[in-house]
Write an enzyme that holds these catalytic residues in place. Sequence first.
Site, PDB file in Angstrom:
ATOM      1  N   ILE A  39       0.839  -1.211   0.000  1.00 59.89           N
ATOM      2  CA  ILE A  39       0.000   0.000   0.000  1.00 59.89           C
ATOM      3  C   ILE A  39       0.871   1.257   0.000  1.00 59.89           C
ATOM      4  O   ILE A  39       0.643   2.187  -0.785  1.00 59.89           O
ATOM      5  CB  ILE A  39      -0.977  -0.035   1.198  1.00 59.89           C
ATOM      6  CG1 ILE A  39      -1.957  -1.207   1.013  1.00 59.89           C
ATOM      7  CG2 ILE A  39      -1.735   1.280   1.334  1.00 59.89           C
ATOM      8  CD1 ILE A  39      -2.807  -1.531   2.225  1.00 59.89           C
ATOM      9  N   ASP A  63      11.242   2.569   6.361  1.00 62.79           N
ATOM     10  CA  ASP A  63      10.900   1.144   6.435  1.00 62.79           C
ATOM     11  C   ASP A  63      12.209   0.388   6.635  1.00 62.79           C
ATOM     12  O   ASP A  63      13.038   0.323   5.720  1.00 62.79           O
ATOM     13  CB  ASP A  63      10.208   0.699   5.126  1.00 62.79           C
ATOM     14  CG  ASP A  63       9.689  -0.736   5.215  1.00 62.79           C
ATOM     15  OD1 ASP A  63      10.319  -1.576   5.903  1.00 62.79           O
ATOM     16  OD2 ASP A  63       8.661  -1.026   4.579  1.00 62.79           O
ATOM     17  N   THR A 114       2.180   0.091   8.092  1.00 63.57           N
ATOM     18  CA  THR A 114       2.845  -1.113   8.598  1.00 63.57           C
ATOM     19  C   THR A 114       1.763  -2.055   9.135  1.00 63.57           C
ATOM     20  O   THR A 114       0.631  -1.628   9.351  1.00 63.57           O
ATOM     21  CB  THR A 114       3.772  -0.756   9.777  1.00 63.57           C
ATOM     22  OG1 THR A 114       2.942  -0.302  10.851  1.00 63.57           O
ATOM     23  CG2 THR A 114       4.753   0.333   9.411  1.00 63.57           C
ATOM     24  N   ALA A 125      -4.172   2.065   8.336  1.00 58.66           N
ATOM     25  CA  ALA A 125      -3.544   0.740   8.425  1.00 58.66           C
ATOM     26  C   ALA A 125      -4.213  -0.077   9.529  1.00 58.66           C
ATOM     27  O   ALA A 125      -5.117  -0.887   9.259  1.00 58.66           O
ATOM     28  CB  ALA A 125      -2.051   0.877   8.648  1.00 58.66           C
ATOM     29  N   ASP A 150      -9.010   5.853   9.437  1.00 58.85           N
ATOM     30  CA  ASP A 150      -9.947   4.831   8.935  1.00 58.85           C
ATOM     31  C   ASP A 150     -10.068   3.695   9.955  1.00 58.85           C
ATOM     32  O   ASP A 150     -10.941   2.848   9.836  1.00 58.85           O
ATOM     33  CB  ASP A 150      -9.444   4.286   7.588  1.00 58.85           C
ATOM     34  CG  ASP A 150     -10.432   3.308   6.947  1.00 58.85           C
ATOM     35  OD1 ASP A 150     -11.641   3.624   6.934  1.00 58.85           O
ATOM     36  OD2 ASP A 150     -10.009   2.233   6.485  1.00 58.85           O
ATOM     37  N   GLU A 205     -12.733  -1.034  17.582  1.00 57.34           N
ATOM     38  CA  GLU A 205     -13.695  -0.793  16.503  1.00 57.34           C
ATOM     39  C   GLU A 205     -14.990  -1.551  16.770  1.00 57.34           C
ATOM     40  O   GLU A 205     -14.925  -2.746  17.080  1.00 57.34           O
ATOM     41  CB  GLU A 205     -13.093  -1.205  15.167  1.00 57.34           C
ATOM     42  CG  GLU A 205     -11.898  -0.336  14.797  1.00 57.34           C
ATOM     43  CD  GLU A 205     -11.259  -0.701  13.454  1.00 57.34           C
ATOM     44  OE1 GLU A 205     -11.800  -1.574  12.745  1.00 57.34           O
ATOM     45  OE2 GLU A 205     -10.223  -0.122  13.136  1.00 57.34           O
ATOM     46  N   HIS A 238     -13.372   2.103   8.814  1.00 55.48           N
ATOM     47  CA  HIS A 238     -12.534   0.998   8.323  1.00 55.48           C
ATOM     48  C   HIS A 238     -13.009   0.520   6.941  1.00 55.48           C
ATOM     49  O   HIS A 238     -13.324  -0.655   6.748  1.00 55.48           O
ATOM     50  CB  HIS A 238     -12.538  -0.169   9.327  1.00 55.48           C
ATOM     51  CG  HIS A 238     -11.357  -1.082   9.152  1.00 55.48           C
ATOM     52  ND1 HIS A 238     -10.778  -1.751  10.184  1.00 55.48           N
ATOM     53  CD2 HIS A 238     -10.635  -1.432   8.040  1.00 55.48           C
ATOM     54  CE1 HIS A 238      -9.772  -2.487   9.731  1.00 55.48           C
ATOM     55  NE2 HIS A 238      -9.667  -2.295   8.430  1.00 55.48           N
ATOM     56  N   ALA A 297     -10.637  -0.847   2.283  1.00 55.66           N
ATOM     57  CA  ALA A 297     -10.687  -1.915   1.265  1.00 55.66           C
ATOM     58  C   ALA A 297     -12.104  -2.116   0.722  1.00 55.66           C
ATOM     59  O   ALA A 297     -12.347  -3.036  -0.044  1.00 55.66           O
ATOM     60  CB  ALA A 297     -10.190  -3.213   1.882  1.00 55.66           C
TER      61      ALA A 297
HETATM   62  P1  NAD Z   1       2.768  -5.025   3.518  1.00 59.87           P
HETATM   63  O1  NAD Z   1       3.107  -6.201   4.334  1.00 59.87           O
HETATM   64  O2  NAD Z   1       2.853  -5.100   2.035  1.00 59.87           O
HETATM   65  O3  NAD Z   1       3.652  -3.779   3.978  1.00 59.87           O
HETATM   66  C1  NAD Z   1       3.971  -3.493   5.308  1.00 59.87           C
HETATM   67  C2  NAD Z   1       5.303  -2.793   5.314  1.00 59.87           C
HETATM   68  O4  NAD Z   1       5.575  -2.374   6.657  1.00 59.87           O
HETATM   69  C3  NAD Z   1       6.473  -3.714   4.900  1.00 59.87           C
HETATM   70  O5  NAD Z   1       7.196  -3.119   3.832  1.00 59.87           O
HETATM   71  C4  NAD Z   1       7.330  -3.819   6.156  1.00 59.87           C
HETATM   72  O6  NAD Z   1       8.691  -3.889   5.860  1.00 59.87           O
HETATM   73  C5  NAD Z   1       6.968  -2.517   6.863  1.00 59.87           C
HETATM   74  N1  NAD Z   1       7.243  -2.548   8.304  1.00 59.87           N
HETATM   75  C6  NAD Z   1       7.099  -3.578   9.172  1.00 59.87           C
HETATM   76  N2  NAD Z   1       7.475  -3.194  10.412  1.00 59.87           N
HETATM   77  C7  NAD Z   1       7.866  -1.902  10.309  1.00 59.87           C
HETATM   78  C8  NAD Z   1       8.350  -0.950  11.244  1.00 59.87           C
HETATM   79  N3  NAD Z   1       8.550  -1.283  12.523  1.00 59.87           N
HETATM   80  N4  NAD Z   1       8.620   0.299  10.805  1.00 59.87           N
HETATM   81  C9  NAD Z   1       8.439   0.644   9.502  1.00 59.87           C
HETATM   82  N5  NAD Z   1       7.993  -0.226   8.559  1.00 59.87           N
HETATM   83  C10 NAD Z   1       7.710  -1.479   8.970  1.00 59.87           C
HETATM   84  O7  NAD Z   1       1.287  -4.596   3.972  1.00 59.87           O
HETATM   85  P2  NAD Z   1       0.204  -3.762   3.137  1.00 59.87           P
HETATM   86  O8  NAD Z   1      -0.603  -4.679   2.311  1.00 59.87           O
HETATM   87  O9  NAD Z   1       0.864  -2.598   2.496  1.00 59.87           O
HETATM   88  O10 NAD Z   1      -0.738  -3.269   4.360  1.00 59.87           O
HETATM   89  C11 NAD Z   1      -0.289  -2.254   5.237  1.00 59.87           C
HETATM   90  C12 NAD Z   1      -1.270  -2.083   6.396  1.00 59.87           C
HETATM   91  O11 NAD Z   1      -2.560  -1.700   5.903  1.00 59.87           O
HETATM   92  C13 NAD Z   1      -1.515  -3.352   7.228  1.00 59.87           C
HETATM   93  O12 NAD Z   1      -1.604  -2.984   8.592  1.00 59.87           O
HETATM   94  C14 NAD Z   1      -2.881  -3.817   6.767  1.00 59.87           C
HETATM   95  O13 NAD Z   1      -3.539  -4.576   7.749  1.00 59.87           O
HETATM   96  C15 NAD Z   1      -3.560  -2.481   6.531  1.00 59.87           C
HETATM   97  N6  NAD Z   1      -4.738  -2.513   5.651  1.00 59.87           N
HETATM   98  C16 NAD Z   1      -5.804  -1.725   5.991  1.00 59.87           C
HETATM   99  C17 NAD Z   1      -6.916  -1.721   5.176  1.00 59.87           C
HETATM  100  C18 NAD Z   1      -8.106  -0.863   5.525  1.00 59.87           C
HETATM  101  O14 NAD Z   1      -9.225  -1.250   5.210  1.00 59.87           O
HETATM  102  N7  NAD Z   1      -7.928   0.276   6.131  1.00 59.87           N
HETATM  103  C19 NAD Z   1      -6.952  -2.525   4.019  1.00 59.87           C
HETATM  104  C20 NAD Z   1      -5.831  -3.278   3.694  1.00 59.87           C
HETATM  105  C21 NAD Z   1      -4.710  -3.267   4.521  1.00 59.87           C
END
Ligand code: NAD
Length: 302
Positions: A149, A168, A200, A228, A253, A258, A276, A279
């Site tokens: 994302i 990151d 993250t 996130a 979001d 929640e 939320h 997605a």
């Molecule tokens: P992803 O796994 O592709 O990316 C996560 C990134 O975070 C990775 O690049 C990882 O290296 C990095 N990371 C991990 N620990 C870290 C830290 N301590 N400091 C900095 N970076 C760190 O995940 P994604 O698909 O991009 O999803 C990201 C977030 O969005 C997740 O929490 C997911 O649950 C959330 N999400 C929310 C919704 C929504 O409806 N709001 C929808 C989809 C995903």
Amino acid sequence: MYHVLVSDPISEEGLLPLINHDSVTCDQMPIEAAEQSLELYDALLIRSGTKVTDNLLKKMPNLKIIARAGVGVDNIDIEAATRRGVIVINAPDGNTISTAEHTIAMIASLVRNIPQATRSVKDGIWDRSRFTGMELNGKTLGIIGMGRIGTEISKRAKAFGIKVNVYDPYLTKERGEKLGVASVSFNDLLESSDIITVHTPLTKETKGLLGFDSIPRTKKGVWLINCARGGIIDEEALYHFIKTGHVAGAALDVFETEPPKKNKLLELDEVITTPHIGASTKEAQLNVAAQVADEVLDCLQG
Ligand code: NAD
């Protein structure tokens, strides 16, 4: 015959390969409604609503696979599932674009006061001076977490003329260069960003990453975004620093609890929010449902 339980709302169109499969019986109902027949099921398909605890797993001795139609698996006790030999899969790619687009929409809405201005006009007030916003062009966006994302957001932000800084610890120098973003330290990101958005997972390391210690190190007037997981931005700290005027506003979001209950952040004009729905597009729901349907069939058929 394999028995599959779909216990959260998941796109039926996306699930058709599973529903129509000769060797599958697919029940779609909340987990409470399936209480009497839990021991039947070979597969459990969920979103974020169903909490998969060790206790639930105990009642499902036949279970082989839990499929999360979406990314976050924090509602699943992975350790308990692993111990019981149950595979846990998710559909990490299907909702990336929708969530990235939602984050961009939240950023644009936040800095131009769009939700507040909408409410004001609907209340019969035509006040153009109250809603002076901030231009995005030339500003610096700090992205914490440059995964799927975060990466899509960086591409879209650049089209607005925004400079993107990324923190990151798992981003390699090569990948950062390929994506055309500046990979910086956590401290540099805090100090340089006009807007900070977190992408993250929620882990021990990321819980409260933006909190009482780190928010004071950001620019005065910073905007914070969390699309996130609730808790990556500490809600108590966020409330405090909006009240002191250090944080200009926040777009959320997601929440620590929640739906949010008696959450003081909801009383603040500077906070805009959605329930939320990062997605929640037809496209994303179809994508994730189709992806988990495929994977569950593969798993059940060995
Ligand atoms: P992803 O796994 O592709 O990316 C996560 C990134 O975070 C990775 O690049 C990882 O290296 C990095 N990371 C991990 N620990 C870290 C830290 N301590 N400091 C900095 N970076 C760190 O995940 P994604 O698909 O991009 O999803 C990201 C977030 O969005 C997740 O929490 C997911 O649950 C959330 N999400 C929310 C919704 C929504 O409806 N709001 C929808 C989809 C995903």
